[in-house]
Design a protein around this motif. Structure first.
Motif, short mmCIF file in Angstrom:
data_model
loop_
_atom_site.label_atom_id
_atom_site.label_comp_id
_atom_site.label_asym_id
_atom_site.label_seq_id
_atom_site.Cartn_x
_atom_site.Cartn_y
_atom_site.Cartn_z
N ILE A 159 0.84 -1.20 0.00
CA ILE A 159 0.00 0.00 0.00
C ILE A 159 0.87 1.25 0.00
O ILE A 159 0.60 2.21 -0.72
N LEU A 160 1.93 1.24 0.81
CA LEU A 160 2.84 2.38 0.84
C LEU A 160 3.54 2.60 -0.50
O LEU A 160 3.71 3.73 -0.95
N VAL A 161 3.93 1.53 -1.17
CA VAL A 161 4.57 1.64 -2.48
C VAL A 161 3.60 2.27 -3.48
O VAL A 161 3.95 3.20 -4.21
N HIS A 162 2.36 1.79 -3.50
CA HIS A 162 1.37 2.34 -4.43
C HIS A 162 1.04 3.80 -4.09
O HIS A 162 0.86 4.62 -4.98
N THR A 163 0.99 4.11 -2.79
CA THR A 163 0.68 5.48 -2.38
C THR A 163 1.77 6.45 -2.81
O THR A 163 1.47 7.55 -3.29
N THR A 164 3.01 6.07 -2.67
CA THR A 164 4.10 6.97 -3.09
C THR A 164 4.06 7.18 -4.60
O THR A 164 4.37 8.27 -5.08
N ARG A 165 3.66 6.16 -5.35
CA ARG A 165 3.51 6.33 -6.80
C ARG A 165 2.38 7.30 -7.11
O ARG A 165 2.48 8.11 -8.03
N ILE A 166 1.29 7.21 -6.36
CA ILE A 166 0.16 8.11 -6.57
C ILE A 166 0.56 9.55 -6.28
O ILE A 166 0.25 10.47 -7.05
N ILE A 167 1.27 9.75 -5.18
CA ILE A 167 1.68 11.11 -4.80
C ILE A 167 2.65 11.68 -5.83
O ILE A 167 2.57 12.86 -6.19
N ALA A 168 3.54 10.85 -6.34
CA ALA A 168 4.53 11.31 -7.32
C ALA A 168 3.90 11.66 -8.66
O ALA A 168 4.39 12.51 -9.39
N SER A 169 2.78 11.03 -8.98
CA SER A 169 2.11 11.26 -10.26
C SER A 169 1.05 12.34 -10.09
O SER A 169 0.02 12.12 -9.47
N CYS A 170 1.30 13.50 -10.66
CA CYS A 170 0.33 14.61 -10.55
C CYS A 170 -0.95 14.33 -11.31
O CYS A 170 -2.00 14.87 -10.97
N GLY A 171 -0.92 13.46 -12.30
CA GLY A 171 -2.10 13.19 -13.10
C GLY A 171 -3.01 12.12 -12.52
O GLY A 171 -4.08 11.85 -13.07
N HIS A 172 -2.61 11.48 -11.43
CA HIS A 172 -3.44 10.43 -10.85
C HIS A 172 -4.67 11.04 -10.19
O HIS A 172 -4.58 12.08 -9.52
N PRO A 173 -5.85 10.42 -10.34
CA PRO A 173 -7.08 10.99 -9.78
C PRO A 173 -7.06 11.15 -8.26
O PRO A 173 -7.75 12.01 -7.72
N LEU A 174 -6.26 10.35 -7.55
CA LEU A 174 -6.22 10.45 -6.08
C LEU A 174 -5.13 11.39 -5.57
O LEU A 174 -5.09 11.68 -4.38
N SER A 175 -4.25 11.85 -6.44
CA SER A 175 -3.09 12.62 -5.97
C SER A 175 -3.48 13.91 -5.26
O SER A 175 -2.78 14.35 -4.35
N HIS A 176 -4.59 14.52 -5.61
CA HIS A 176 -4.97 15.79 -4.97
C HIS A 176 -5.54 15.59 -3.56
O HIS A 176 -5.78 16.56 -2.86
N TYR A 177 -5.74 14.36 -3.13
CA TYR A 177 -6.22 14.09 -1.76
C TYR A 177 -5.09 14.07 -0.73
O TYR A 177 -5.33 14.08 0.46
N TYR A 178 -3.85 13.96 -1.17
CA TYR A 178 -2.71 13.86 -0.26
C TYR A 178 -2.12 15.24 -0.01
O TYR A 178 -1.32 15.73 -0.80
N HIS A 179 -2.52 15.87 1.09
CA HIS A 179 -2.01 17.18 1.48
C HIS A 179 -1.09 16.99 2.67
O HIS A 179 -1.48 16.41 3.68
N ARG A 180 0.13 17.52 2.55
CA ARG A 180 1.11 17.32 3.61
C ARG A 180 1.44 18.64 4.27
O ARG A 180 1.68 19.65 3.62
N THR A 181 1.45 18.60 5.61
CA THR A 181 1.98 19.72 6.37
C THR A 181 3.44 19.39 6.63
O THR A 181 3.99 18.45 6.07
N ARG A 182 4.07 20.13 7.52
CA ARG A 182 5.48 19.83 7.82
C ARG A 182 5.66 18.49 8.51
O ARG A 182 6.67 17.83 8.34
N ARG A 183 4.66 18.10 9.31
CA ARG A 183 4.84 16.89 10.12
C ARG A 183 4.07 15.67 9.63
O ARG A 183 4.46 14.55 9.93
#
Length: 169
Positions: free
Chosen positions: A117-141
């Protein structure tokens, strides 16, 4: 072979057709009652045997990658064989019987599933065109969980992956 309700023999060119209550054809058991109880019983038996084999191999030091590979090839392929024919018309209780053993295996190798799951999630975050990528918002922590109004969404991939990411930080 034929399924009929009457007990009169069916004749074709002076040959009697055998009347049966169940017929196994290409690994699928058809019933004259048009239910899948026998098929599910056979599948549960085979799944239990194969999971036992995998667990015995794990006891001898088989790593989780190989266990997962064996599960996919020996168990999931068995369940999914002709799935559109019989699995879609099974009752909830019958499907739950099969899922019980799959969940048991996933509990044993759950650590490996979290890694995938972590491997797939990092791929989603790295891909700006993925439909789920805009759900991952990161603060500093940490990553921020989106608002979840339904239980179905709380149990979905997205919140689970965000929780795993936050543990990993």
């Amino acid at each position: 072979l034929i399924f009929v309700q009457s007990h009169e023999p069916i004749m074709i060119e002076d040959n009697s057709i055998e009347v049966v209550s169940e017929l196994k054809y290409l690994g699928i058991t058809f019933s004259d009652m048009l239910n899948w109880n026998t098929q599910v019983d056979n599948m549960v038996s085979k799944v239990k045997q194969r999971l036992y084999c995998i667990s015995r191999l794990a006891g001898f030091g088989l790593d989780s990658d190989r266990q997962l590979w064996l599960f996919r090839t020996m168990v999931l392929s068995l369940i999914m064989y002709c799935g559109p024919v019989w699995l879609s018309s099974c009752g909830k209780g019958q499907v739950d019987r099969l899922n019980r053993y799959c969940r048991k295996f996933i509990e044993i190798t759950g650590e490996r599933m979290d890694h995938e799951i972590l491997v797939h999630t990092t791929r989603i975050i790295a891909s700006c065109g993925h439909p789920l990528s805009h759900y991952y918002h990161r603060t500093r922590r940490h990553y921020i969980l989106p608002r979840m109004r339904t239980e179905r969404f709380r149990n979905s991939f997205l919140p689970h992956s965000i929780k795993l990411l936050n543990v990993d930080l």
